[in-house]
Design a protein around this motif. Structure first.
Motif, mmCIF file in Angstrom:
data_model
loop_
_atom_site.group_PDB
_atom_site.id
_atom_site.type_symbol
_atom_site.label_atom_id
_atom_site.label_comp_id
_atom_site.label_asym_id
_atom_site.label_seq_id
_atom_site.Cartn_x
_atom_site.Cartn_y
_atom_site.Cartn_z
ATOM 1 N N HIS A 123 1.054 -1.026 -0.068
ATOM 2 C CA HIS A 123 0.117 0.083 0.202
ATOM 3 C C HIS A 123 0.857 1.209 -0.075
ATOM 4 C CE1 HIS A 123 -3.911 1.874 1.710
ATOM 5 N NE2 HIS A 123 -3.242 2.697 0.865
ATOM 6 N N LEU A 124 0.845 1.928 -0.992
ATOM 7 C CA LEU A 124 1.729 3.144 -1.257
ATOM 8 C C LEU A 124 0.956 4.542 -1.127
ATOM 9 C CD1 LEU A 124 4.157 4.720 -2.311
ATOM 10 C CD2 LEU A 124 2.927 4.582 -4.496
ATOM 11 N N LEU A 125 1.312 5.174 -0.005
ATOM 12 C CA LEU A 125 0.791 6.611 0.269
ATOM 13 C C LEU A 125 1.491 7.722 -0.654
ATOM 14 C CD1 LEU A 125 -0.893 8.789 1.800
ATOM 15 C CD2 LEU A 125 0.570 8.406 3.587
ATOM 16 N N LEU A 157 -2.235 -1.432 -3.784
ATOM 17 C CA LEU A 157 -3.253 -0.003 -3.386
ATOM 18 C C LEU A 157 -2.324 1.228 -3.327
ATOM 19 C CD1 LEU A 157 -5.029 -1.822 0.063
ATOM 20 C CD2 LEU A 157 -6.047 -1.033 -2.319
ATOM 21 N N VAL A 158 -3.096 2.220 -3.721
ATOM 22 C CA VAL A 158 -2.298 3.593 -3.662
ATOM 23 C C VAL A 158 -3.570 4.670 -3.023
ATOM 24 C CG1 VAL A 158 -1.354 5.451 -4.964
ATOM 25 C CG2 VAL A 158 -0.829 3.264 -5.645
ATOM 26 N N THR A 159 -2.766 5.244 -2.062
ATOM 27 C CA THR A 159 -3.799 6.356 -1.423
ATOM 28 C C THR A 159 -3.137 7.718 -1.762
ATOM 29 O OG1 THR A 159 -4.820 4.972 0.394
ATOM 30 C CG2 THR A 159 -4.431 7.442 0.660
ATOM 31 N N ALA A 201 5.171 2.419 2.158
ATOM 32 C CA ALA A 201 5.989 3.270 1.550
ATOM 33 C C ALA A 201 5.144 4.811 1.498
ATOM 34 C CB ALA A 201 6.577 3.007 -0.052
ATOM 35 N N VAL A 202 5.902 5.825 1.328
ATOM 36 C CA VAL A 202 5.512 7.163 1.125
ATOM 37 C C VAL A 202 6.187 7.698 0.414
ATOM 38 C CG1 VAL A 202 5.203 9.333 2.348
ATOM 39 C CG2 VAL A 202 4.769 7.202 3.549
ATOM 40 N N LEU A 203 5.359 8.274 -0.866
ATOM 41 C CA LEU A 203 6.063 9.486 -1.555
ATOM 42 C C LEU A 203 5.614 10.773 -1.305
ATOM 43 C CD1 LEU A 203 7.505 10.355 -4.282
ATOM 44 C CD2 LEU A 203 5.568 9.590 -5.546
ATOM 45 N N ILE A 204 6.542 11.740 -1.281
ATOM 46 C CA ILE A 204 6.212 12.965 -0.938
ATOM 47 C C ILE A 204 6.724 13.934 -1.992
ATOM 48 C CG2 ILE A 204 7.792 13.208 0.942
ATOM 49 C CD1 ILE A 204 5.964 15.259 2.202
ATOM 50 N N ALA A 234 8.413 4.372 -6.046
ATOM 51 C CA ALA A 234 7.765 4.242 -4.578
ATOM 52 C C ALA A 234 6.925 2.809 -4.737
ATOM 53 C CB ALA A 234 7.018 5.379 -4.479
ATOM 54 N N GLY A 235 6.125 2.757 -5.606
ATOM 55 C CA GLY A 235 5.272 1.646 -5.944
ATOM 56 C C GLY A 235 6.143 0.510 -5.742
ATOM 57 N N LEU A 236 7.567 0.209 -6.406
ATOM 58 C CA LEU A 236 8.076 -1.005 -6.316
ATOM 59 C C LEU A 236 8.830 -1.262 -4.931
ATOM 60 C CD1 LEU A 236 9.949 -0.437 -9.506
ATOM 61 C CD2 LEU A 236 8.574 -2.406 -9.146
ATOM 62 N N ILE A 237 8.997 -0.145 -4.224
ATOM 63 C CA ILE A 237 9.569 -0.089 -2.691
ATOM 64 C C ILE A 237 8.415 -0.458 -1.942
ATOM 65 C CG2 ILE A 237 10.282 1.213 -0.720
ATOM 66 C CD1 ILE A 237 11.994 2.785 -2.688
ATOM 67 N N ALA A 238 7.148 -0.172 -2.042
ATOM 68 C CA ALA A 238 5.748 -0.576 -1.339
ATOM 69 C C ALA A 238 5.820 -1.978 -1.602
ATOM 70 C CB ALA A 238 4.688 0.191 -1.745
#
Length: 295
Positions: free
Chosen positions: A28-30, A56-58, A106-109, A237-241
């Motif tokens: 689940h990526l944020l 999942l991506v939020t 994981a979190v991408l900002i 980020a999605g790969l790290i998640a």
């Protein structure tokens, strides 16, 4: 050059899937992104997270623009946060998003945040408190360009994804100096700050804190368009998640991104390509990297 990214090496790090798996197995990526005048950055980065294979991506977004952004994103979950009157993230939302992030993978900002003073404070408060793997892009990096020590306060090994202009602001060197010795600039900053650096551009350089580095050879000048960096950040980020370690995840993401660009250039034209065109060709890149997606 012995440090060129090799597809066979990347394949060892692609997450194994079973036909019996479900979305909960794929992370689940944020994504914390967007502002009133940069809604596209939020959309592109969140969609790229989905295209990476994340379950999942939020997308956390300023509340005043959530309706605009959500109108045509069917697969994304939305999490509205307090906004400034200018339509950017407000500082008072920092603690709320830190708490919300705790059960994510994981979190991408950074994509499209703007450099509003309240948003800059929002970013600076968040970064040291995030407890899951962290990817910092675009205005997330601009927010700390005069306080890079915050990177040493981050938990784990954060990933940063600067283009040469953003790298210039971080290390206080000119873009010309950076471009003359891209590998060493990336290596030095990665070691100094304990981060994985993805220095974007022709032959993107990925460097880790141990002094290792890799150079990508996919992608051409068709990628020199606004929004392509948002897609790259979302892919990584999605790969790290999904559980891929930051250094190989960055290499996979950069290679896929560039390869999708190569396919797009052949079918379209590098002058007329846009960032969104990459989504139409990403499946071809995945087929080259992962021809047998199930165990």
């Amino acid at each position: 050059m012995n440090n060129l990214i090799n597809v066979a090496d990347l394949q060892k790090f692609v997450p194994i899937r079973s036909k019996h798996d479900h979305k909960g197995r794929f992370g689940h990526l944020l994504v914390i992104a967007g502002s009133r005048y940069y809604t596209g950055a939020a959309k592109l980065s969140a969609c790229a997270g989905m295209r990476s294979g994340a379950g999942l991506v939020t997308l956390a977004i300023p509340s005043v623009i959530v309706d605009v952004v959500a109108s045509n994103l069917m697969e994304i979950i939305f999490y509205p946060l307090p906004s400034t009157k200018e339509g950017t993230f407000a500082e008072e939302g920092a603690e709320k998003i830190v708490e919300f992030s705790k059960d994510k993978n994981a979190v991408l900002i950074g994509p499209g945040l703007s450099q509003h003073p309240s948003t800059v404070n929002f970013v600076r408060k968040i970064l040291p408190q995030i407890e899951v793997p962290l990817i910092i892009d675009a205005d997330g990096l601009n927010a700390i360009s005069d306080s890079t020590g915050i990177l040493r306060m981050c938990k784990g090994t954060p990933v940063i994804t600067p283009h040469p202009g953003e790298m210039s602001r971080l290390i206080k060197k000119s873009v010309k100096e950076i471009q003359q010795d891209r590998e060493q600039c990336a290596i030095d900053f990665a070691k100094q700050m304990g981060v994985v650096v993805v220095l974007k551009g022709y032959h993107t350089v990925i460097a880790n804190p141990d002094g290792e580095y890799a150079v990508n050879t996919t992608g051409g000048h068709g990628l020199s368009k606004g929004g392509t960096g948002d897609i790259l950040a979302g892919l990584i980020a999605g790969l790290i998640a999904q559980g891929v370690s930051p250094y190989p995840a960055c290499q996979i993401g950069v290679w896929l991104h560039g390869k999708a660009g190569d396919h797009a250039e052949r079918v379209l034209h590098p002058r007329s390509m846009t960032a969104g065109d990459l989504f139409d060709f990403l499946h071809q890149a995945w087929k080259e990297l992962d021809p047998q997606p199930y165990d």
